[in-house]
Design a protein around this motif. Structure first.
Motif, PDB file in Angstrom:
ATOM      1  N   MET A 135     -20.007  -5.110  65.528  1.00  0.00           N
ATOM      2  CA  MET A 135     -18.954  -5.212  64.528  1.00  0.00           C
ATOM      3  C   MET A 135     -18.838  -3.919  63.747  1.00  0.00           C
ATOM      4  SD  MET A 135     -19.795  -9.136  63.484  1.00  0.00           S
ATOM      5  CE  MET A 135     -18.329  -9.510  62.573  1.00  0.00           C
ATOM      6  N   MET A 136     -17.685  -3.740  63.092  1.00  0.00           N
ATOM      7  CA  MET A 136     -17.461  -2.487  62.367  1.00  0.00           C
ATOM      8  C   MET A 136     -16.799  -2.729  61.006  1.00  0.00           C
ATOM      9  SD  MET A 136     -14.012  -0.936  64.146  1.00  0.00           S
ATOM     10  CE  MET A 136     -13.701   0.161  62.772  1.00  0.00           C
ATOM     11  N   ARG A 137     -16.964  -1.734  60.135  1.00  0.00           N
ATOM     12  CA  ARG A 137     -16.210  -1.702  58.892  1.00  0.00           C
ATOM     13  C   ARG A 137     -15.135  -0.643  59.071  1.00  0.00           C
ATOM     14  NH1 ARG A 137     -19.121   0.857  55.339  1.00  0.00           N
ATOM     15  NH2 ARG A 137     -20.545   1.596  56.924  1.00  0.00           N
ATOM     16  N   TRP A 138     -14.004  -0.741  58.346  1.00  0.00           N
ATOM     17  CA  TRP A 138     -12.984   0.291  58.512  1.00  0.00           C
ATOM     18  C   TRP A 138     -12.323   0.717  57.201  1.00  0.00           C
ATOM     19  CZ3 TRP A 138     -12.458  -4.715  60.227  1.00  0.00           C
ATOM     20  CH2 TRP A 138     -11.449  -5.472  59.613  1.00  0.00           C
ATOM     21  N   SER A 139     -12.717   0.093  56.113  1.00  0.00           N
ATOM     22  CA  SER A 139     -12.149   0.562  54.846  1.00  0.00           C
ATOM     23  C   SER A 139     -13.298   0.671  53.864  1.00  0.00           C
ATOM     24  CB  SER A 139     -11.107  -0.429  54.352  1.00  0.00           C
ATOM     25  OG  SER A 139     -11.691  -1.712  54.246  1.00  0.00           O
ATOM     26  N   VAL A 145     -18.541  13.521  55.080  1.00  0.00           N
ATOM     27  CA  VAL A 145     -18.363  12.078  55.286  1.00  0.00           C
ATOM     28  C   VAL A 145     -19.360  11.262  54.466  1.00  0.00           C
ATOM     29  CG1 VAL A 145     -17.387  12.317  57.585  1.00  0.00           C
ATOM     30  CG2 VAL A 145     -19.863  11.964  57.334  1.00  0.00           C
ATOM     31  N   LEU A 146     -20.416  11.947  53.937  1.00  0.00           N
ATOM     32  CA  LEU A 146     -21.506  11.203  53.299  1.00  0.00           C
ATOM     33  C   LEU A 146     -21.120  10.596  51.951  1.00  0.00           C
ATOM     34  CD1 LEU A 146     -24.507  13.583  54.077  1.00  0.00           C
ATOM     35  CD2 LEU A 146     -24.044  11.355  55.122  1.00  0.00           C
ATOM     36  N   ASP A 147     -20.305  11.330  51.168  1.00  0.00           N
ATOM     37  CA  ASP A 147     -20.019  10.843  49.819  1.00  0.00           C
ATOM     38  C   ASP A 147     -18.779   9.943  49.815  1.00  0.00           C
ATOM     39  OD1 ASP A 147     -17.673  12.462  49.688  1.00  0.00           O
ATOM     40  OD2 ASP A 147     -18.969  14.198  49.307  1.00  0.00           O
ATOM     41  N   LEU A 188     -21.801   4.624  55.829  1.00  0.00           N
ATOM     42  CA  LEU A 188     -20.731   5.373  55.188  1.00  0.00           C
ATOM     43  C   LEU A 188     -19.725   4.439  54.531  1.00  0.00           C
ATOM     44  CD1 LEU A 188     -20.124   8.064  57.927  1.00  0.00           C
ATOM     45  CD2 LEU A 188     -21.683   8.117  55.979  1.00  0.00           C
ATOM     46  N   SER A 189     -19.396   4.757  53.286  1.00  0.00           N
ATOM     47  CA  SER A 189     -18.380   3.985  52.600  1.00  0.00           C
ATOM     48  C   SER A 189     -17.695   4.897  51.600  1.00  0.00           C
ATOM     49  CB  SER A 189     -19.009   2.792  51.880  1.00  0.00           C
ATOM     50  OG  SER A 189     -18.003   2.085  51.205  1.00  0.00           O
ATOM     51  N   PRO A 190     -16.367   5.017  51.651  1.00  0.00           N
ATOM     52  CA  PRO A 190     -15.466   4.406  52.616  1.00  0.00           C
ATOM     53  C   PRO A 190     -15.662   4.969  54.029  1.00  0.00           C
ATOM     54  CG  PRO A 190     -14.296   5.953  51.201  1.00  0.00           C
ATOM     55  CD  PRO A 190     -15.680   5.872  50.669  1.00  0.00           C
ATOM     56  N   VAL A 191     -15.113   4.247  54.995  1.00  0.00           N
ATOM     57  CA  VAL A 191     -15.291   4.649  56.397  1.00  0.00           C
ATOM     58  C   VAL A 191     -14.312   5.776  56.754  1.00  0.00           C
ATOM     59  CG1 VAL A 191     -15.007   3.858  58.761  1.00  0.00           C
ATOM     60  CG2 VAL A 191     -16.099   2.375  57.081  1.00  0.00           C
ATOM     61  N   PRO A 192     -14.847   6.905  57.257  1.00  0.00           N
ATOM     62  CA  PRO A 192     -13.975   7.991  57.703  1.00  0.00           C
ATOM     63  C   PRO A 192     -13.542   7.758  59.157  1.00  0.00           C
ATOM     64  CG  PRO A 192     -16.237   8.754  57.257  1.00  0.00           C
ATOM     65  CD  PRO A 192     -16.274   7.278  57.367  1.00  0.00           C
ATOM     66  N   VAL A 193     -12.382   8.287  59.525  1.00  0.00           N
ATOM     67  CA  VAL A 193     -12.000   8.242  60.924  1.00  0.00           C
ATOM     68  C   VAL A 193     -12.116   9.654  61.478  1.00  0.00           C
ATOM     69  CG1 VAL A 193      -9.534   8.613  60.490  1.00  0.00           C
ATOM     70  CG2 VAL A 193     -10.257   7.464  62.586  1.00  0.00           C
TER      71      VAL A 193
END
Lengths: 692, 310
Positions: free
Chosen positions: A148-152, B70-72, B178-183
């Motif tokens: 599963m993944m998070r995306w936001s 991407v860490l912060d 990671l949060s928020p998630v980067p693309v």
């Protein structure tokens, strides 16, 4: 009432889609039943699920609402609520007020504890829509996927990002929210051809609308479309697809609108083996190879998420990529055949099998010994040399460029290179097949040499990894021990290979020398237990009764093939009239012998006629049965056992086993012990369950 | 030959006539035009255009513009070309598809916009690709880099069967959720250009109107393949690995995280060279990778705790 839900996401893996659809169907059904959304026949209605890589779709016909319920609400005891003259006390007025009724509406309810004040109320059933709004967020939010993944920035997890939810009850969108997404009454068409919003009211309309916008929602329909289109493309060539169910299943879900295209590749690559060609096509580009009879043709079929290819761009693009891959494969083949397998085998000591278990050279040395031993035990004198020859070379292909590029070709490549070098059929086939069966539905090696090499290789891995402390748990099985054990059983049973399994283990444990960390005895008993469990699983999944399986595995695994024959014999006799009485006797014998120490029969102490007779019958039967057991003819052996029945019965009817005289008692117990021992070599009958 | 067969074979050889639009685009197509188009497209999306990093890396993901950023939890949008070295992929310039150095176009956006897939598709359209005439697929392919403790979920994007992009939602880097998630969108520039120019030999690609990939890269591929496979000094590499590893540890302790991370990148490159020299056993491989990962994770932890305190 019609229910329609479509969860749109970014592209999910096919396994995820199938799993989620099954979960949705199951949980929604459970939710309906738990909330009593059923009609008078206890039927919740009908649910069907559909899906693509971008959509999870549920359609249902449900009842409108819960049925109204007559409910009696009990208040205070009559004596507390009303005075003797019938006037209401505060308890009664209070209760009436709390229920929103007048005191006059209160009734007297008779209960086990006496008379109480109460009211009869009709509880109106909740509308289905309201209940769905309550249960759906949880059902969707707790769907589980293999990864599963998070995306936001929220912690919500799903297979892939959810884009939108369409959810209608009788044309109207439901009100709920999942990860801040609220249902609407629109969907979108094909990502490339028709990414526009489409308003939906009914399922019938939804289906047609999506089809017009290049989305076929029913997986089965897509599957059939793929097969039909493929057939049409191939009819002119009088050829057929190289069957590949896994690939077909993947493609069925990977596309929303299947379009089958055919392409070709230059003839020169046909020199590559079929295995290499089809692997190069399948992995990476997901293409099917095309066969005419057993011959590979220089064509392929692909399934695009499209509905046309008027300029042949899709086809030509795929042809270019495939040509590059085949060119690579050809290069690898040419590189690999520059040196012989024998020459390459000199470097086997440079690749590690497992840190403690040594290199692949070490494994090869062990395999040679094991294979030789097995060939001797199975009296495969003609195959022995070929099998050890194959063992010597079977791991060499791990160092070839081809296997490095296409790991799924391990074994096969070794076999093909050996064939190319002119090795005999029993040798190259053994190498080729020695990983088989690679899965539950894969077939075991066709050759005997391959069969024993496969057993030796798999058991070497099992014994070795177990012995150095690699544990198999529910989810962890890094060396595929469970699959390997299953594979070994499959080979033994299908090839009818009869040999002592514990002694083979001893042999393999010895080839490990001082590499094992655990005690040899522990390793052996662990592996035996493990196989016992696997066999039980295999037999039960073949449909045998679990108690018969237990009974025939109870004597322990000496000879795996014999365990199976014992079970078959037991199973074939289970309906005979003698079966039950014999089981009852066996149980009786076992009960008497429980907790008794062992004794020896002294013929001179056999005083009664019936015990002399039993002893004689038993001796004759034993002498006849032992050879039968040795050759594995358990049906005959069992039928012979049945012949002892009347003698045993007579014995129990006329002879007191637990005689006061110690000597007589011990002698009679001894006789029964011998009988029990003989029975035990066929099955533990006391484990058979008798109905009634 | 049967008429049916003839028909099929003649199709395979037939050249399709490009539409007017396509003909124009084709004429302009070159690697540098491709790069400029992507730069323009992603700059328009608000990305800052970074320049390639100057330490050898195996992928654009490993550069500080991705790894640290991407860490912060701050917004971040960046796009850049990154030359990427994979010594074992070298083929002495003789294989039409494999090279020991290639060029990636790396895009990182944090948080991932909800319409990112559409944006990506638009970026392809902006290159003149009419997707209605092609087959574009998002094929399950989760990405993982054990060396920098990173993994993500996503796809390889296939265009008519050719892998042109890796598309990943980062879940972890440096062992940190990671949060928020980067693309992350990583285009393989050569692959994409081969698709655009309809060529099947990387060396025949046009870099500009006058310069080909062959002109620029053939000698480099030949010499570096020889170095990577046959000449690189194994002892020197081994000791360089260990020295840089120690230096990385020392710098982490001093809180100099960017220099420490550079040392880790160097270790990673030495490791790749040792690998192409065939000098790493299976157990050594596991050990060396974990050596780097431990320091990288340490850097990530310190970096995020500094972020919190500043």
């Amino acid at each position: 009432m019609e229910f329609l839900m479509e969860i749109m996401t970014e592209e999910m893996p096919p396994v995820h889609v199938k799993g989620a659809l099954a979960q949705l169907e199951e949980r929604l059904t459970e939710g309906l039943i738990a909330n009593e959304l059923v009609d008078r026949n206890d039927s919740y209605g009908k649910i069907s699920v559909f899906g693509t890589c971008r959509r999870l779709i549920v359609h249902g016909i449900f009842v409108e609402k819960q049925q109204d319920k007559q409910a009696t609400i009990i208040g205070p005891p009559k004596s507390v609520a009303f005075s003797d003259d019938g006037s209401a006390k505060p308890a009664a007025t209070g209760f009436a007020k709390s229920q929103g009724v007048k005191v006059d509406d209160l009734e007297i309810v008779k209960t086990e504890k006496g008379d109480y004040v109460g009211i009869n109320k009709i509880e109106e059933g909740k509308p289905t829509q309201v209940i769905l709004e309550q249960i759906l967020p949880t059902i969707i939010g707790t769907l589980s996927f293999p990864k599963m993944m998070r995306w936001s920035d929220s912690s919500f997890r799903f297979s892939r990002p959810i884009k939108s939810i369409l959810c209608l009850c009788d044309r109207k969108p439901l009100r709920y929210s999942v990860n801040d997404i609220s249902p609407t009454n629109h969907t979108t068409g094909h990502k490339i051809y028709s990414p526009k919003k489409l308003k939906v009211e009914t399922f019938a309309e939804y289906k047609v609308l999506l089809k017009q916008n290049r989305v076929v929602i029913d997986p089965e329909e897509r599957r059939i479309q793929i097969l039909r289109q493929a057939e049409r493309k191939l009819v002119r060539l009088e050829a057929k697809l190289h069957p590949d169910d896994q690939l077909l299943a993947k493609l069925t879900y990977d596309v929303e609108h299947p379009y089958v295209f055919m392409g070709s590749f230059p003839q020169e690559y046909l020199k590559l083996p079929l295995e290499v060609l089809s692997t190069a096509m399948r992995e990476g580009q997901r293409l099917f190879s095309v066969l005419k009879g057993k011959k590979q043709l220089p064509y392929f079929l692909g399934v695009a998420d499209a509905y046309k290819d008027p300029k042949f761009l899709i086809r030509k693009g795929n042809e270019r990529v495939l040509k590059a891959r085949l060119e690579d494969a050809k290069f690898f083949w040419e590189q690999d055949v520059k040196s012989s397998l024998k020459e390459k085998s000199k470097r086997l000591d440079q690749i590690v099998f497992q840190e403690r278990l040594g290199s692949y050279q070490d494994k090869t040395d062990r395999l040679k010994k094991t294979v030789e031993y097995l060939a001797d035990k199975l009296e495969l004198h003609r195959e022995k040399n070929a099998a050890t020859g194959a063992a010597e070379l079977c791991k060499v292909d791990l160092m070839t460029d081809m296997v490095r590029e296409f790991p799924s070709l391990q074994g096969k490549m070794g076999g093909l290179y050996a064939k190319d070098e002119g090795y005999s059929i029993p040798i190259w086939k053994a190498i080729y097949e020695h990983y088989q069966p690679v899965s539950l539905d894969d077939s075991p090696p066709s050759s005997l040499t391959g069969s024993i090499l496969s057993i030796a290789d798999k058991l070497d891995t099992i014994v070795g990894t177990t012995g150095v402390g690699v544990e198999v748990t529910g989810s962890k099985d890094p060396f595929g021990i469970r699959r390997n054990a299953q594979g070994i059983c499959k080979i033994i049973l299908e090839k009818k290979l009869s040999f002592s399994f514990p002694r083979l283990l001893d042999k393999i444990i010895n080839t490990m020398k001082d590499r094992l960390v655990k005690e040899k005895g522990d390793v052996k008993s662990y592996v035996l237990d493990f196989f016992n469990g696997r066999l039980q699983h295999i037999f039960e999944s073949q449909g045998y009764r679990y108690d018969l399986v237990k009974a025939s595995l109870a004597p322990g695994i000496d000879n795996i093939y014999h365990s199976y024959l014992r079970l078959k014999a037991l199973d074939s006799l289970k309906d005979s009239p003698q079966f039950e009485p014999m089981i009852i006797i066996a149980k009786r014998v076992n009960n008497i012998l429980r907790d008794q120490s062992k004794h020896k029969v002294n013929e001179e102490l056999l005083l009664e006629k019936q015990e002399r007779e039993l002893h004689t019958t038993f001796s004759i039967i034993r002498d006849n049965i032992l050879p039968l057991i040795a050759i594995g003819d358990f049906s005959k052996a069992q039928r012979m056992i049945f012949r002892m029945r009347s003698s045993i019965n007579d014995f129990f009817d006329h002879v007191l086993v637990m005689a006061d005289d110690k000597k007589l008692r011990r002698n009679r117990l001894a006789l029964l012990q011998e009988i029990s021992q003989l029975l035990g070599r066929i099955a533990d009958y006391s484990l058979v369950v008798i109905e009634g | 030959m049967k008429p049916a067969l003839l028909e099929i074979l003649s199709c395979a050889g037939k050249k399709t006539i490009p539409t007017n639009n396509e003909r124009v685009d084709r004429a302009r197509m070159s690697l540098q035009n491709l790069i400029m188009s992507l730069q323009r497209f992603w700059a328009d999306q608000g990305c800052y255009l970074a320049q390639p990093y100057d330490v050898e890396v195996g992928a654009g993901t490993m550069t500080p513009d991705t790894f640290f950023r991407v860490l912060d939890d701050r917004d971040w949008k960046v796009a850049y070309v990154q030359p990427s070295r994979r010594p074992t992929d070298g083929r002495f310039g003789e294989n039409p598809h494999r090279v020991q150095k290639h060029f990636q176009y790396q895009v990182i956006i944090k948080p991932a916009p909800s319409e990112i897939q559409k944006l990506y598709i638009d970026s392809l359209t902006s290159l003149g690709i009419d997707l209605q005439e092609h087959d574009i697929r998002f094929d399950e392919d989760d990405w993982e880099s054990p060396t920098i403790g990173a993994w993500g979920v996503g796809w390889q994007v296939l265009l008519d069967g050719l892998e042109i992009t890796q598309f990943t939602y980062f879940q972890q880097a440096g062992g940190i959720d990671l949060s928020p998630v980067p693309v992350e969108i990583t285009y393989g520039l050569e692959r994409l250009e081969m698709f655009l120019e309809e060529k099947d030999d990387i060396f025949s690609l046009d870099w500009s109107d006058d310069v080909t990939y062959q002109d620029l890269r053939a000698r480099e591929e030949r010499e570096f393949s020889e170095y990577n496979f046959n000449q690189a000094d194994v002892r020197l590499l081994q000791s360089s690995f260990q020295k840089n590893h120690r230096e990385a540890q020392r710098l982490v302790a001093k809180g100099l995280l960017l220099p420490a991370y550079d040392m880790c990148l160097k270790c990673s490159h030495f490791f790749n060279l040792l690998d192409s020299r065939g000098a790493i056993s299976v157990t050594e491989r596991v050990k060396m990778i974990s050596q780097i990962r431990v320091v990288v994770n340490h850097i990530a932890q310190k970096y995020t705790s500094q972020e919190v305190s500043t």
